[in-house]
Design a protein around this motif. Structure first.
Motif, PDB file in Angstrom:
ATOM      1  N   THR A  50       0.824  -1.219   0.000  1.00 22.14           N
ATOM      2  CA  THR A  50       0.000   0.000   0.000  1.00 22.14           C
ATOM      3  C   THR A  50       0.857   1.268   0.000  1.00 22.14           C
ATOM      4  N   ASN A  51       2.134   1.084  -0.275  1.00 22.53           N
ATOM      5  CA  ASN A  51       3.045   2.230  -0.402  1.00 22.53           C
ATOM      6  C   ASN A  51       3.146   3.040   0.894  1.00 22.53           C
ATOM      7  N   LYS A  91       0.927   0.090 -11.760  1.00 21.83           N
ATOM      8  CA  LYS A  91       0.654   0.509 -10.380  1.00 21.83           C
ATOM      9  C   LYS A  91      -0.082   1.843 -10.413  1.00 21.83           C
ATOM     10  N   SER A  92      -1.055   1.984  -9.565  1.00 23.12           N
ATOM     11  CA  SER A  92      -1.797   3.245  -9.555  1.00 23.12           C
ATOM     12  C   SER A  92      -1.931   3.747  -8.125  1.00 23.12           C
ATOM     13  N   GLU A  93      -2.121   5.054  -8.026  1.00 24.11           N
ATOM     14  CA  GLU A  93      -2.275   5.673  -6.709  1.00 24.11           C
ATOM     15  C   GLU A  93      -3.322   6.773  -6.833  1.00 24.11           C
ATOM     16  N   ILE A 106      -4.925  10.029  -5.410  1.00 15.78           N
ATOM     17  CA  ILE A 106      -4.423  11.113  -4.552  1.00 15.78           C
ATOM     18  C   ILE A 106      -5.466  12.228  -4.462  1.00 15.78           C
ATOM     19  N   SER A 142      -2.373  10.272  -0.222  1.00 13.30           N
ATOM     20  CA  SER A 142      -2.614   9.023  -0.937  1.00 13.30           C
ATOM     21  C   SER A 142      -3.795   8.304  -0.287  1.00 13.30           C
ATOM     22  N   LYS A 176      -5.530   5.520  -1.903  1.00 13.72           N
ATOM     23  CA  LYS A 176      -5.645   4.122  -2.293  1.00 13.72           C
ATOM     24  C   LYS A 176      -4.557   3.792  -3.308  1.00 13.72           C
ATOM     25  N   THR A 177      -4.057   2.571  -3.247  1.00 17.50           N
ATOM     26  CA  THR A 177      -3.074   2.150  -4.250  1.00 17.50           C
ATOM     27  C   THR A 177      -3.422   0.760  -4.763  1.00 17.50           C
ATOM     28  N   GLU A 234      -1.383  -2.493  -7.234  1.00 12.58           N
ATOM     29  CA  GLU A 234      -0.103  -2.825  -7.865  1.00 12.58           C
ATOM     30  C   GLU A 234      -0.190  -3.862  -8.975  1.00 12.58           C
TER      31      GLU A 234
END
Lengths: 184, 261
Positions: B53-54, B195-197, B199, B204, B206-207, B209
């Motif tokens: 989740t970065n 991969k997406s995030e 913002i 941030s 939600k992420t 992968e």
């Protein structure tokens, strides 16, 4: 010791007998020792942690008749002492490269996802609720949601963490089993 | 848990970032205290989740990739963590246990709540009857209709910088319980995965992968389905990266949209 010494069924049985007279308990202790050995070697950045764990167990087993006569104390911890020696020898050898990431196959990912859905469906209602609520929260709401969940279940936050860990571990085992069965 | 070992120390231990004497102290505890052993394994899972989740700092991410992911077992655990995250992201809402509603019904000021619960029960029965009726009439179409009725599709074009006078795409706030399928247009489909995030105001939310590109007419899109209740009125940005075969990330573009009432 000869590093090529292999663990025979007879030697393994002798090891289990030494760990506990009850065979089931001995099996549990064996698994716990092996898991701790892997964790210990991994914590020391050994990419071949599993092999080193097995080498440690083999070394104890090969000397078991002498150990039985001389050693008194916590038998589990005896493995830790041997692991330290195995580690020192490992450091003198050329360390191997860590294994490369396996390529991702989209069909395999889909199979894994279906297996996960199947395994989650087979969880008890309570465990499923705990899993989804504990791991489902993200960002700032995570702490509040987990606190609320712990209160709901009447347990301490740390006990909730361990409970969630065990459910997830069981789920991972279920998925691995499901994938193996699907491959056959 | 051993009071001499805290969570941060276990995290450092797992990332291979601990002094030799403290590492030895943790090892001692792992072998003498079953509670610590289980704590460390539980912390491993959390570390994997934070990576997915970065939620690790850049230096921690590097340590994770070089020191933590050294065994096949841990790589498998990461793979399972990603799988579980994908499942959780696909869930519309978390089912609550029945006992959670009891205080509403039995509480001292429960009359209004009781009416609300009764109305909800009647509404639920009506929905079940309707669904059964539809499914009996058109059994083959049921799954499609149900999917379609709970999903809002939004196609987004890339654009890091929006020129003056050009506004971000507007998206109406989705009804409760709906998912939003964000279709991110891409021209380069050679990446292993994406991969997406999500913002908002530099935070941030939600992420993901493990996204894959797929054809959509003459174009390609990277679909990302999120739960609608993540969105509230305001401006959002999605940062999309591609993952090459070596595992390295390459930034692709940003996608902007505005959620309105």
């Amino acid at each position: 010791m000869n590093k090529d010494w292999s663990l025979s069924q007879e030697a393994f049985d002798a090891l289990l007998d030494w760990l506990d007279s009850d065979r089931e308990q001995a099996g549990i202790k064996y698994e716990e020792i092996r898991a701790r050995l892997i964790l210990t070697f991994t914590g020391r950045s050994c990419a071949e942690a599993e092999d080193l764990a097995d080498e440690t167990i083999n070394r104890v087993t090969s000397r078991l008749s002498a150990i039985k006569e001389q050693f008194t104390g916590d038998r589990t911890r005896y493995f830790f002492g041997v692991a330290n020696k195995v580690y020192m020898e490992y450091l003198r050898r050329k360390p191997p490269q860590p294994p490369p990431f396996p390529p991702i196959d989209s069909h395999q990912v889909e199979l894994e996802f279906r297996c996960l859905e199947h395994c989650i469906d087979n969880l008890s209602k309570e465990n499923r609720h705990l899993l989804l609520k504990y791991y489902g929260a993200e960002g700032g709401s995570k702490i509040d949601q987990r606190k609320q969940l712990a209160e709901e279940l009447g347990i301490a936050p740390n006990a909730l963490r361990i409970r969630a860990y065990r459910i997830r571990l069981g789920l991972q085992e279920c998925v691995e089993k499901c994938i193996t069965q699907s491959d056959q | 848990m051993n009071p001499n070992i805290d969570k941060q120390e276990i995290k450092s231990y797992l990332l291979g970032d601990l002094e030799a004497d403290r590492r030895a102290a943790i090892e001692e505890s792992i072998w003498s205290d079953p509670g610590v052993y289980e704590e460390v394994l539980s912390a491993e899972q959390e570390l994997i989740d934070h990576y997915i989740t970065n939620n690790l700092s850049p230096s921690e991410r590097k340590q994770f990739e070089t020191n933590f992911l050294i065994t096949e077992e841990r790589q498998n655990n990461l793979r399972f963590g990603r799988l579980l995250r994908r499942y959780l992201d696909s869930q519309t809402e978390i089912p609550a246990p029945a006992k959670k509603f009891l205080p509403f019904v039995a509480g001292p000021f429960s009359r209004g709540a009781g009416i609300a619960v009764s109305a909800a029960v009647v509404a639920s029965i009506a929905i079940i009857v309707m669904v059964c009726w539809v499914s009996m009439r058109k059994p083959q179409q049921h799954a499609v209709q149900e999917d379609a009725s709970h999903l809002v599709k939004v196609q987004l074009a890339p654009g890091s910088q929006r020129s003056e006078g050009v506004t971000a795409q507007r998206v109406e706030i989705p009804p409760k319980g709906f998912d939003v399928r964000l279709e991110l247009q891409v021209s380069n489909t050679s990446f292993r995965n994406y991969k997406s995030e999500l913002i908002r105001e530099n935070n941030s939310l939600k992420t993901s992968e493990e996204l894959k590109a797929e054809p959509n007419g003459a174009q390609h899109v990277v679909p990302w389905t999120i739960t609608g209740d993540v969105l509230s009125p305001g401006d959002y940005q999605i940062r999309l990266s591609g993952v090459v075969d070596s595992g390295q990330d390459e930034f692709i573009d940003n996608y902007s949209f505005r959620v309105t009432k």
